[in-house]
Design a protein around this motif. Structure first.
Motif, PDB file in Angstrom:
ATOM      1  N   TYR A  44       0.851  -1.179   0.000  1.00 55.70           N
ATOM      2  CA  TYR A  44       0.000   0.000   0.000  1.00 55.70           C
ATOM      3  C   TYR A  44       0.893   1.236   0.000  1.00 55.70           C
ATOM      4  O   TYR A  44       2.011   1.210   0.517  1.00 55.70           O
ATOM      5  CB  TYR A  44      -0.909   0.028   1.236  1.00 55.70           C
ATOM      6  CG  TYR A  44      -2.166  -0.800   1.079  1.00 55.70           C
ATOM      7  CD1 TYR A  44      -2.130  -2.183   1.198  1.00 55.70           C
ATOM      8  CD2 TYR A  44      -3.379  -0.199   0.796  1.00 55.70           C
ATOM      9  CE1 TYR A  44      -3.281  -2.945   1.043  1.00 55.70           C
ATOM     10  CE2 TYR A  44      -4.538  -0.944   0.638  1.00 55.70           C
ATOM     11  CZ  TYR A  44      -4.477  -2.317   0.762  1.00 55.70           C
ATOM     12  OH  TYR A  44      -5.619  -3.070   0.599  1.00 55.70           O
ATOM     13  N   PHE A  61      -8.008   5.214  11.230  1.00 48.91           N
ATOM     14  CA  PHE A  61      -8.429   5.020   9.849  1.00 48.91           C
ATOM     15  C   PHE A  61      -9.544   3.993   9.780  1.00 48.91           C
ATOM     16  O   PHE A  61      -9.468   2.932  10.394  1.00 48.91           O
ATOM     17  CB  PHE A  61      -7.263   4.523   8.985  1.00 48.91           C
ATOM     18  CG  PHE A  61      -6.182   5.533   8.782  1.00 48.91           C
ATOM     19  CD1 PHE A  61      -5.035   5.506   9.553  1.00 48.91           C
ATOM     20  CD2 PHE A  61      -6.305   6.515   7.811  1.00 48.91           C
ATOM     21  CE1 PHE A  61      -4.023   6.435   9.371  1.00 48.91           C
ATOM     22  CE2 PHE A  61      -5.298   7.453   7.616  1.00 48.91           C
ATOM     23  CZ  PHE A  61      -4.157   7.416   8.398  1.00 48.91           C
ATOM     24  N   PHE A  78      -9.468   3.088   1.983  1.00 48.72           N
ATOM     25  CA  PHE A  78      -9.315   3.783   3.256  1.00 48.72           C
ATOM     26  C   PHE A  78      -9.948   5.160   3.245  1.00 48.72           C
ATOM     27  O   PHE A  78     -10.011   5.842   2.206  1.00 48.72           O
ATOM     28  CB  PHE A  78      -7.826   3.918   3.583  1.00 48.72           C
ATOM     29  CG  PHE A  78      -7.213   2.639   4.063  1.00 48.72           C
ATOM     30  CD1 PHE A  78      -6.814   1.662   3.172  1.00 48.72           C
ATOM     31  CD2 PHE A  78      -7.068   2.401   5.422  1.00 48.72           C
ATOM     32  CE1 PHE A  78      -6.276   0.460   3.620  1.00 48.72           C
ATOM     33  CE2 PHE A  78      -6.524   1.209   5.872  1.00 48.72           C
ATOM     34  CZ  PHE A  78      -6.137   0.243   4.970  1.00 48.72           C
ATOM     35  N   GLY A  79     -10.385   5.562   4.435  1.00 44.54           N
ATOM     36  CA  GLY A  79     -10.818   6.928   4.645  1.00 44.54           C
ATOM     37  C   GLY A  79      -9.626   7.839   4.896  1.00 44.54           C
ATOM     38  O   GLY A  79      -8.484   7.370   4.970  1.00 44.54           O
ATOM     39  N   PRO A  80      -9.867   9.135   5.052  1.00 44.47           N
ATOM     40  CA  PRO A  80      -8.779  10.100   5.209  1.00 44.47           C
ATOM     41  C   PRO A  80      -8.162  10.123   6.598  1.00 44.47           C
ATOM     42  O   PRO A  80      -7.100  10.706   6.801  1.00 44.47           O
ATOM     43  CB  PRO A  80      -9.454  11.444   4.902  1.00 44.47           C
ATOM     44  CG  PRO A  80     -10.879  11.225   5.274  1.00 44.47           C
ATOM     45  CD  PRO A  80     -11.187   9.799   4.954  1.00 44.47           C
ATOM     46  N   ALA A 101     -18.260   9.020  -2.999  1.00 44.21           N
ATOM     47  CA  ALA A 101     -17.365   9.616  -2.030  1.00 44.21           C
ATOM     48  C   ALA A 101     -16.374   8.603  -1.492  1.00 44.21           C
ATOM     49  O   ALA A 101     -15.349   8.963  -0.943  1.00 44.21           O
ATOM     50  CB  ALA A 101     -18.179  10.218  -0.879  1.00 44.21           C
ATOM     51  N   TYR A 118      -8.701   0.918  12.093  1.00 41.84           N
ATOM     52  CA  TYR A 118      -7.297   0.801  12.447  1.00 41.84           C
ATOM     53  C   TYR A 118      -6.885   2.037  13.252  1.00 41.84           C
ATOM     54  O   TYR A 118      -7.471   3.106  13.117  1.00 41.84           O
ATOM     55  CB  TYR A 118      -6.408   0.781  11.198  1.00 41.84           C
ATOM     56  CG  TYR A 118      -6.580  -0.409  10.292  1.00 41.84           C
ATOM     57  CD1 TYR A 118      -7.507  -0.387   9.253  1.00 41.84           C
ATOM     58  CD2 TYR A 118      -5.789  -1.539  10.445  1.00 41.84           C
ATOM     59  CE1 TYR A 118      -7.647  -1.464   8.394  1.00 41.84           C
ATOM     60  CE2 TYR A 118      -5.921  -2.632   9.590  1.00 41.84           C
ATOM     61  CZ  TYR A 118      -6.849  -2.590   8.573  1.00 41.84           C
ATOM     62  OH  TYR A 118      -6.981  -3.658   7.726  1.00 41.84           O
ATOM     63  N   GLN A 171      -8.727  -3.210   0.227  1.00 42.00           N
ATOM     64  CA  GLN A 171      -9.269  -2.308   1.238  1.00 42.00           C
ATOM     65  C   GLN A 171      -9.139  -0.871   0.746  1.00 42.00           C
ATOM     66  O   GLN A 171      -8.083  -0.457   0.260  1.00 42.00           O
ATOM     67  CB  GLN A 171      -8.565  -2.500   2.573  1.00 42.00           C
ATOM     68  CG  GLN A 171      -8.899  -3.841   3.211  1.00 42.00           C
ATOM     69  CD  GLN A 171      -8.429  -3.950   4.647  1.00 42.00           C
ATOM     70  OE1 GLN A 171      -8.089  -2.970   5.285  1.00 42.00           O
ATOM     71  NE2 GLN A 171      -8.426  -5.171   5.169  1.00 42.00           N
ATOM     72  N   ARG A 206      -4.991   9.572   0.541  1.00 41.55           N
ATOM     73  CA  ARG A 206      -5.342   8.413   1.360  1.00 41.55           C
ATOM     74  C   ARG A 206      -4.420   7.237   1.074  1.00 41.55           C
ATOM     75  O   ARG A 206      -3.815   7.152  -0.003  1.00 41.55           O
ATOM     76  CB  ARG A 206      -6.775   7.997   1.062  1.00 41.55           C
ATOM     77  CG  ARG A 206      -7.774   9.071   1.268  1.00 41.55           C
ATOM     78  CD  ARG A 206      -9.161   8.604   0.968  1.00 41.55           C
ATOM     79  NE  ARG A 206     -10.105   9.697   1.088  1.00 41.55           N
ATOM     80  CZ  ARG A 206     -11.398   9.533   1.288  1.00 41.55           C
ATOM     81  NH1 ARG A 206     -11.901   8.319   1.380  1.00 41.55           N
ATOM     82  NH2 ARG A 206     -12.196  10.574   1.385  1.00 41.55           N
ATOM     83  N   TYR A 242     -13.500  -1.933   8.515  1.00 38.18           N
ATOM     84  CA  TYR A 242     -12.413  -2.090   9.480  1.00 38.18           C
ATOM     85  C   TYR A 242     -12.112  -0.749  10.151  1.00 38.18           C
ATOM     86  O   TYR A 242     -12.282   0.309   9.543  1.00 38.18           O
ATOM     87  CB  TYR A 242     -11.119  -2.532   8.766  1.00 38.18           C
ATOM     88  CG  TYR A 242     -11.268  -3.672   7.797  1.00 38.18           C
ATOM     89  CD1 TYR A 242     -11.724  -3.454   6.504  1.00 38.18           C
ATOM     90  CD2 TYR A 242     -10.923  -4.969   8.164  1.00 38.18           C
ATOM     91  CE1 TYR A 242     -11.847  -4.497   5.595  1.00 38.18           C
ATOM     92  CE2 TYR A 242     -11.038  -6.027   7.262  1.00 38.18           C
ATOM     93  CZ  TYR A 242     -11.502  -5.775   5.981  1.00 38.18           C
ATOM     94  OH  TYR A 242     -11.616  -6.818   5.094  1.00 38.18           O
ATOM     95  N   VAL A 269     -14.961   6.184   1.204  1.00 39.03           N
ATOM     96  CA  VAL A 269     -15.031   6.073   2.658  1.00 39.03           C
ATOM     97  C   VAL A 269     -14.849   7.465   3.255  1.00 39.03           C
ATOM     98  O   VAL A 269     -13.850   8.127   2.972  1.00 39.03           O
ATOM     99  CB  VAL A 269     -13.944   5.119   3.197  1.00 39.03           C
ATOM    100  CG1 VAL A 269     -14.030   5.026   4.718  1.00 39.03           C
ATOM    101  CG2 VAL A 269     -14.070   3.743   2.560  1.00 39.03           C
ATOM    102  N   THR A 270     -15.819   7.888   4.038  1.00 39.10           N
ATOM    103  CA  THR A 270     -15.728   9.196   4.687  1.00 39.10           C
ATOM    104  C   THR A 270     -15.667   9.013   6.192  1.00 39.10           C
ATOM    105  O   THR A 270     -16.297   8.102   6.743  1.00 39.10           O
ATOM    106  CB  THR A 270     -16.915  10.098   4.316  1.00 39.10           C
ATOM    107  OG1 THR A 270     -18.133   9.436   4.687  1.00 39.10           O
ATOM    108  CG2 THR A 270     -16.944  10.378   2.833  1.00 39.10           C
TER     109      THR A 270
END
Lengths: 107, 114
Positions: free
Chosen positions: A36, B90, B105-107, B2, B35, B103, A43, B33, B4-5
């Motif tokens: 990743y 996250f 991810f959000g910000p 959008a 994290y 996966q 992000r 998830y 993941v927010t």
């Protein structure tokens, strides 16, 4: 227990030089491995996964089960490759991440 | 889409306060998830969910709680904030297709506990 080790916290290379990010894992089963990447102010996103055996943005990674490694390589680094890179081990759709390597590509 | 927010982006809490970190995804992913990422460390899994109504503990669940009443939402609750919970959180969601998954991810939410 599964574990992912990225021995280098920081890696600095010149533009056009090869870059290799090391990743070692410990896992008793068949590993699913990923890289990743997180670019500045973006992000975390998937770069590549070992089962695809693909090259993304010039990066490749080979799974070496004998050495339990999944090193990420690019023959000619570009400035836009400067980012944080994470190696991750997947099991039952969950990920265990290494601590990450910050790559800086200098002009 | 959008993706993941997460809300809020930043928060400062006092020791002992509680709060909920919100996470929403619009990709109809079954898996979600949470994290946390401490400085110089990799992401550690707190809780995860394989679908609405189903949640399970990850590697570091103590001090947190989750629920999953809808496919879209997966809030994380801090029960009684402690300085050790200062971290970046996250949220992620994932599709699973034929054993292949990714996966998203959000910000992130940066939380400080003082």
């Amino acid at each position: 227990a599964q574990r992912v080790t990225q021995p280098e916290k920081l890696l600095s290379v010149f533009k056009g030089a090869p870059v290799e990010l090391k990743c070692n894992y410990s896992y008793s089963g068949s590993p699913e491995l990923f890289w990743y990447v997180q670019y500045s102010r973006q992000r975390l996103q998937l770069l590549l996964r070992h089962i695809s055996r693909e090259s993304i943005k010039g990066f490749t990674a080979d799974l070496n089960k004998g050495e339990t490694s999944f090193h990420l390589k690019k023959p000619f680094a570009q400035e836009e490759d400067s980012a944080m890179y994470y190696c991750a081990l997947g099991r039952y759709y969950k990920l265990s991440f290494g601590a990450g390597t910050t790559v800086t590509v200098r002009a | 889409n959008a993706g993941v927010t997460q809300t809020p982006k930043f928060r400062i809490l006092k020791i002992g306060q509680s709060m909920t970190l919100q996470c929403t995804q619009d990709m109809n992913h079954n898996y979600m998830y949470w994290y946390r990422q401490d400085p110089g460390m990799g992401l550690k899994l707190i809780y995860y969910s394989v679908g609405a109504g189903i949640t399970d503990k990850g590697e570091v669940p103590n001090g947190y709680n989750v629920s999953r009443s809808t496919t879209e939402d997966f809030p994380l609750r801090l029960l009684s904030a402690a300085p050790s919970q200062t971290s970046v959180y996250f949220c992620a969601s994932s599709y699973v297709s034929g054993g292949v998954y990714e996966q998203f991810f959000g910000p992130g939410t940066r939380l400080t506990v003082l």
